[in-house]
Design a protein around this motif. Structure first.
Motif, PDB file in Angstrom:
ATOM      1  N   TYR B 235       0.832  -1.203   0.000  1.00 13.78           N
ATOM      2  CA  TYR B 235       0.000   0.000   0.000  1.00 13.78           C
ATOM      3  C   TYR B 235       0.870   1.258   0.000  1.00 13.78           C
ATOM      4  CZ  TYR B 235      -3.438   3.467   1.266  1.00 13.78           C
ATOM      5  OH  TYR B 235      -4.224   4.578   1.262  1.00 13.78           O
ATOM      6  N   ASN B 236       1.904   1.249   0.825  1.00 12.84           N
ATOM      7  CA  ASN B 236       2.719   2.457   0.953  1.00 12.84           C
ATOM      8  C   ASN B 236       3.544   2.762  -0.292  1.00 12.84           C
ATOM      9  OD1 ASN B 236       1.797   3.168   3.457  1.00 12.84           O
ATOM     10  ND2 ASN B 236       3.397   2.082   4.563  1.00 12.84           N
ATOM     11  N   THR B 237       3.918   1.713  -1.036  1.00 13.11           N
ATOM     12  CA  THR B 237       4.744   1.978  -2.214  1.00 13.11           C
ATOM     13  C   THR B 237       3.911   2.150  -3.483  1.00 13.11           C
ATOM     14  OG1 THR B 237       5.065  -0.403  -2.418  1.00 13.11           O
ATOM     15  CG2 THR B 237       6.842   0.830  -1.391  1.00 13.11           C
ATOM     16  N   THR B 238       2.777   1.457  -3.563  1.00 16.65           N
ATOM     17  CA  THR B 238       2.018   1.505  -4.825  1.00 16.65           C
ATOM     18  C   THR B 238       0.578   1.986  -4.657  1.00 16.65           C
ATOM     19  OG1 THR B 238       1.190  -0.745  -4.599  1.00 16.65           O
ATOM     20  CG2 THR B 238       3.310  -0.495  -5.690  1.00 16.65           C
ATOM     21  N   LYS B 239       0.145   2.194  -3.382  1.00 18.55           N
ATOM     22  CA  LYS B 239      -1.244   2.576  -3.071  1.00 18.55           C
ATOM     23  C   LYS B 239      -2.240   1.491  -3.479  1.00 18.55           C
ATOM     24  CE  LYS B 239      -0.392   6.443  -1.113  1.00 18.55           C
ATOM     25  NZ  LYS B 239      -0.138   6.153   0.264  1.00 18.55           N
ATOM     26  N   ARG B 240      -1.759   0.275  -3.717  1.00 20.17           N
ATOM     27  CA  ARG B 240      -2.692  -0.802  -4.040  1.00 20.17           C
ATOM     28  C   ARG B 240      -3.107  -1.495  -2.745  1.00 20.17           C
ATOM     29  NH1 ARG B 240       0.451  -3.345  -9.281  1.00 20.17           N
ATOM     30  NH2 ARG B 240       0.901  -1.294 -10.174  1.00 20.17           N
ATOM     31  N   ILE B 241      -4.363  -1.858  -2.678  1.00 16.44           N
ATOM     32  CA  ILE B 241      -4.890  -2.531  -1.492  1.00 16.44           C
ATOM     33  C   ILE B 241      -5.094  -4.002  -1.807  1.00 16.44           C
ATOM     34  CG2 ILE B 241      -6.822  -2.670   0.115  1.00 16.44           C
ATOM     35  CD1 ILE B 241      -7.265   0.357  -0.404  1.00 16.44           C
ATOM     36  N   VAL B 242      -4.370  -4.856  -1.089  1.00 16.48           N
ATOM     37  CA  VAL B 242      -4.549  -6.288  -1.274  1.00 16.48           C
ATOM     38  C   VAL B 242      -5.796  -6.690  -0.496  1.00 16.48           C
ATOM     39  CG1 VAL B 242      -3.561  -8.577  -0.940  1.00 16.48           C
ATOM     40  CG2 VAL B 242      -2.085  -6.661  -1.528  1.00 16.48           C
ATOM     41  N   GLU B 243      -6.838  -7.054  -1.249  1.00 14.55           N
ATOM     42  CA  GLU B 243      -8.114  -7.326  -0.601  1.00 14.55           C
ATOM     43  C   GLU B 243      -8.125  -8.670   0.108  1.00 14.55           C
ATOM     44  OE1 GLU B 243     -10.945  -6.912  -3.705  1.00 14.55           O
ATOM     45  OE2 GLU B 243     -10.433  -4.796  -3.993  1.00 14.55           O
ATOM     46  N   GLU B 244      -9.060  -8.760   1.019  1.00 13.47           N
ATOM     47  CA  GLU B 244      -9.286  -9.984   1.774  1.00 13.47           C
ATOM     48  C   GLU B 244      -9.381 -11.194   0.840  1.00 13.47           C
ATOM     49  OE1 GLU B 244     -12.838  -9.548   3.981  1.00 13.47           O
ATOM     50  OE2 GLU B 244     -12.710 -11.500   4.927  1.00 13.47           O
ATOM     51  N   GLY B 245      -8.628 -12.243   1.169  1.00 13.84           N
ATOM     52  CA  GLY B 245      -8.717 -13.471   0.388  1.00 13.84           C
ATOM     53  C   GLY B 245      -7.899 -13.460  -0.894  1.00 13.84           C
ATOM     54  N   LYS B 246      -7.222 -12.333  -1.174  1.00  9.64           N
ATOM     55  CA  LYS B 246      -6.420 -12.254  -2.395  1.00  9.64           C
ATOM     56  C   LYS B 246      -4.941 -12.249  -2.021  1.00  9.64           C
ATOM     57  CE  LYS B 246      -9.802 -11.636  -5.413  1.00  9.64           C
ATOM     58  NZ  LYS B 246     -10.329 -10.336  -5.779  1.00  9.64           N
ATOM     59  N   ILE B 247      -4.095 -12.466  -3.018  1.00 10.16           N
ATOM     60  CA  ILE B 247      -2.660 -12.404  -2.780  1.00 10.16           C
ATOM     61  C   ILE B 247      -2.085 -11.227  -3.578  1.00 10.16           C
ATOM     62  CG2 ILE B 247      -2.411 -14.865  -2.261  1.00 10.16           C
ATOM     63  CD1 ILE B 247      -1.288 -15.171  -5.146  1.00 10.16           C
ATOM     64  N   PRO B 248      -0.872 -10.769  -3.219  1.00 11.13           N
ATOM     65  CA  PRO B 248      -0.303  -9.605  -3.903  1.00 11.13           C
ATOM     66  C   PRO B 248      -0.290  -9.750  -5.420  1.00 11.13           C
ATOM     67  CG  PRO B 248       1.000 -10.128  -1.991  1.00 11.13           C
ATOM     68  CD  PRO B 248      -0.036 -11.199  -2.090  1.00 11.13           C
ATOM     69  N   ALA B 249      -0.004 -10.984  -5.914  1.00 11.63           N
ATOM     70  CA  ALA B 249       0.092 -11.182  -7.361  1.00 11.63           C
ATOM     71  C   ALA B 249      -1.224 -10.840  -8.062  1.00 11.63           C
ATOM     72  CB  ALA B 249       0.487 -12.626  -7.663  1.00 11.63           C
ATOM     73  N   ASP B 250      -2.359 -10.997  -7.357  1.00 11.19           N
ATOM     74  CA  ASP B 250      -3.656 -10.630  -7.939  1.00 11.19           C
ATOM     75  C   ASP B 250      -3.720  -9.141  -8.260  1.00 11.19           C
ATOM     76  OD1 ASP B 250      -4.483 -13.241  -7.682  1.00 11.19           O
ATOM     77  OD2 ASP B 250      -5.390 -12.938  -5.717  1.00 11.19           O
TER      78      ASP B 250
END
Lengths: 323, 425
Positions: B235-250
């Motif tokens: 989140y801090n580097t890309t502002k992307r939120i890894v949602e519940e049940g998902k993995i970073p690659a998603d």
């Protein structure tokens, strides 16, 4: 071979304990207590000592009877004692003060499970019980510095009562509507710890600086009361500086146990206090706006809490059951 | 949501300037068959066999697993049941060292031709995430989605630990070469090296080296715990939120520890598998804090003695950092692949737990916005539905809530128990 201690992480700790927090609240209450002594004499100290002493003793005996850990060391009973004393007129008979303190600790706090478990603020509830039970003793206000001149202190009305009086009536009792400065400093009639907005503000700012209380509650409480007063064509400064607004907003509406945890919840709580105080003061017949507003909001706290949970990072919204 | 919450910890990075030194060869090593997250390996050697440095001595058919290699040359003296610090029961191979450190013929630089052979190489190296969790790295390298950003986790947000920082200072080129290699192999366009701003020397080194490179950037993180947590760093580097049940690659991201990257590069050059690791040794019972290279499998007691630890006074031994590390129950247990630090203390927290005062500090510090105080209450009455709606499953056990609690309530522990409770039902 010595045995190693195994415990779950984390193994690092910070050293602010519950008693440190309570001690800071006690420190924050000192300016108001000193102001009380200046305006209403040394009897303020005696009333406070009786309240604190009874509170601590009640806590000790309750825990003993319930066969629970002794918790007087967390200083929460001391805080309750001081806050209750601040909510009493200086002329209060000492046995009534002691009774109030006993009600606060034994009935309101310990019967519900002790620290953190009570749903209502002990000091506020005790004040209301005393107010209903001993209305004359609880409204026997003396004017500031009266203790210096006479054996029997001259009683006088509080700013909120004065505000509602006609000019003739004011002349009759030989009192004037106090200036903003007197209200701010606390040079007016009232409970021994509630009159000095300055002293309470100092204590409140100390608590905010030490990150003990969240500024949202006092800010929203006082702000909404002032705004409502302004909209209603009243005098917002007079409104917030008189009565127990500052004491309530900084020290009672910020009580951890009886207010919502999240900042969102605290804002709702403060807003509710402001509105209810305004309504009671302007439409009610009982001079208890601040106390009742906080008590009523205490009762609503579990519901506010349910509706104001924090937003969870990355959480999927709960899928509602389709019927 | 703009900024994730966290706590300011005392850094205590006492060993920041201590160059890594080699530990003298231990008398014996103990190599558990589970040192990573995943399936246990089966021993490939028998008692009495002689083994050499880098020889594969344990492997598994499971994909979610990595092989184990011998870190010494010597003789297998025992294969017995072993309980890891995390409580997993597996076999462990004990090897008596012969002091020669002769290298196995298996150790040859791998041949990498394409993505598939690269991923296989990574698995064969025995590497798993070196930051502490031990997630098998080759699994991360085989995502279903297209990845656009590789995040190099060099936050090292836990107090005391400086092993990643030393890797950055001592092996800067290995890290940069590793990043290039992974980017090329997996077809990732952009890399971000995320470093906490308390490691200014490392940041300077990278910035100088990357002056002319516009596909790799250095990202300065605030020194607020837990910056190194996967969801937080993404989140801090890309502002992307890894949602519940998902993995970073998603979400097009792979996060990989900085020391792991450097190791992978070195492995592709030498073929020497993951048998040695850098460990920060510190804590108030250690009189000579150090950064050391220790063969994996070295009993902790050897390291403690090497760093002049008063073992008589030792009360708590932690493998990892003070926030998320695990207590070691026995000083004879070995260094494993995930041991980035060894902290020895002569005191332990013996404060009593008292009632929750609902101060809300735990809620104020939770980086994920969970409400530990409410979870604590719901757990007490076993309210499964409420625990679910409080999203207890998302807790990453960073320990911030327990750390901050003035009543010394073990909130993080309760969270883990609550997680187990909702899984049971």
């Amino acid at each position: 071979m010595n045995r190693l201690t195994v415990s779950p992480s984390p193994h690092d700790e910070q050293y602010t304990k519950t008693s440190d927090i309570m001690l800071n609240v006690c420190i924050a209450l000192l300016p108001a207590l000193i102001a009380g002594c200046i305006f209403f004499g040394m009897r303020s100290l005696i009333v406070t000592a009786v309240c604190v002493g009874t509170a601590v003793l009640s806590e000790y005996i309750c825990r003993k009877l319930m066969k629970r850990d002794n918790t007087i060391g967390d200083l929460s009973a001391v805080v309750t004692g001081i806050i209750l004393a601040m909510n009493l007129p200086v002329t209060i008979p000492l046995w009534i003060a002691a009774l109030g303190s006993f009600i606060a600790i034994a009935v309101v706090k310990q019967l519900f499970g002790g620290l953190g478990q009570n749903f209502a603020n002990p000091a506020i509830t005790a004040r209301i019980v005393l107010m209903v039970s001993f209305p004359s003793a609880m409204t026997k206000w003396v004017l500031p510095f009266e203790y210096r001149n006479s054996v029997d202190a001259v009683t006088g009305a509080t700013p909120l009562v004065l505000q509602g009086m006609s000019a003739d009536k004011l002349a009759e009792i030989n009192q004037e509507i106090p200036s903003y400065l007197d209200l701010f400093l606390g040079n007016v009639g009232g409970c021994l710890g509630e009159t000095s907005a300055l002293a309470l503000l100092l204590g409140g700012l100390y608590l905010i600086a030490r990150k003990i209380i969240n500024p949202a509650v006092p800010f929203v409480f006082i702000g909404s009361l002032a705004l409502l007063s302004f909209i209603a064509g009243g005098d917002p400064f007079y409104e917030i500086l008189s009565g127990g607004v500052f004491l309530g907003a900084f020290f009672m509406a910020t009580d951890y146990a009886t207010t919502p945890i999240s900042t969102k919840g605290k804002i709702v709580f403060g807003l509710g206090c402001g509105i209810i105080t305004f309504v009671i003061r302007h439409f009610g017949s009982f001079p208890e706006g601040v106390s009742f507003s906080i008590l009523l909001m205490n009762i609503l706290t579990p519901y506010i809490e349910q509706c104001t949970r924090t937003k969870i990072f990355g959480a999927k919204e709960a899928v509602k059951d389709e019927k | 949501m703009n900024k994730l919450k966290g706590i300011k910890l005392k850094h205590r990075k006492n060993t920041d300037n201590y160059a890594t030194i080699h530990l003298p060869m231990p008398q014996k090593v103990i190599l558990p068959m589970v040192m990573h997250m995943g399936a246990s390996c089966t021993p490939l050697v028998r008692v009495g066999d002689t083994v050499k440095v880098g020889q594969k001595i344990g492997d598994s058919d499971a994909i979610f697993s990595v092989p184990v290699h011998s870190s010494v040359s010597g003789m297998v003296t025992a294969i017995s049941d072993y309980r890891t610090a995390a409580g997993v029961i597996c076999k462990a191979i004990e090897i008596k060292t012969d002091g020669k450190q002769s290298i196995s013929h298996e150790v040859i630089p791998p041949v990498i031709t394409d993505k598939e052979s690269f991923i296989n190489t990574v698995r064969e190296s025995g590497v798993c995430g070196m930051g502490g969790a031990g997630f098998p790295t080759h699994i991360k390298f085989n995502p279903k989605n297209e990845i656009d950003t590789l995040i190099i986790n060099a936050a090292e947000c836990e107090p005391y630990i400086t092993s990643d920082n030393r890797e950055m200072l001592e092996n800067t080129d290995d890290i940069l070469n590793g990043i290039t290699l992974i980017k090329n192999m997996l077809g990732i366009k952009k890399a971000i090296i995320a470093v906490e701003n308390n490691k200014s020397d490392a940041i300077k080194l990278f910035e100088n080296a990357l002056k002319d490179d516009d596909t790799t950037e250095v990202f300065e993180l605030q020194s607020v715990y837990p910056q190194g947590a996967e969801k937080v760093i993404i989140y801090n580097t890309t502002k992307r939120i890894v949602e519940e049940g998902k993995i970073p690659a998603d979400f097009g991201v792979i996060v990989i520890n900085v020391s792991t990257v450097a190791f992978i590069y070195r492995y592709t050059q030498t073929g020497m598998p993951f048998i040695t690791r850098r460990i920060t040794v510190d804590g108030n019972a250690v009189s000579e804090p150090k950064n050391i290279f220790a063969p994996i499998g070295t009993p902790f007691v050897d390291i403690l003695n090497f760093c002049k630890t008063d073992i008589e006074k030792l009360k708590v031994l932690i493998s990892g950092g003070p926030m998320m590390g695990m207590c070691v129950p026995d000083i004879n247990m070995p260094v494993v692949k995930t041991t980035n630090a060894l902290l020895a203390f002569s005191r332990y927290d013996n404060r009593k737990t008292s009632a929750c005062i609902r101060c809300g500090r735990c809620v104020a510090v939770c980086p994920l916005g969970l409400m530990p105080a409410e979870i604590d209450k719901a757990y007490k009455i076993k309210d499964i539905d409420d625990l679910k709606s409080l999203k207890i499953n998302l807790c990453m056990n960073c320990g911030s809530c327990t750390y901050i609690c003035p009543a010394n309530r073990k909130l993080a522990e309760t969270n883990q128990l609550a997680k187990a409770l909702i899984l049971k039902k």
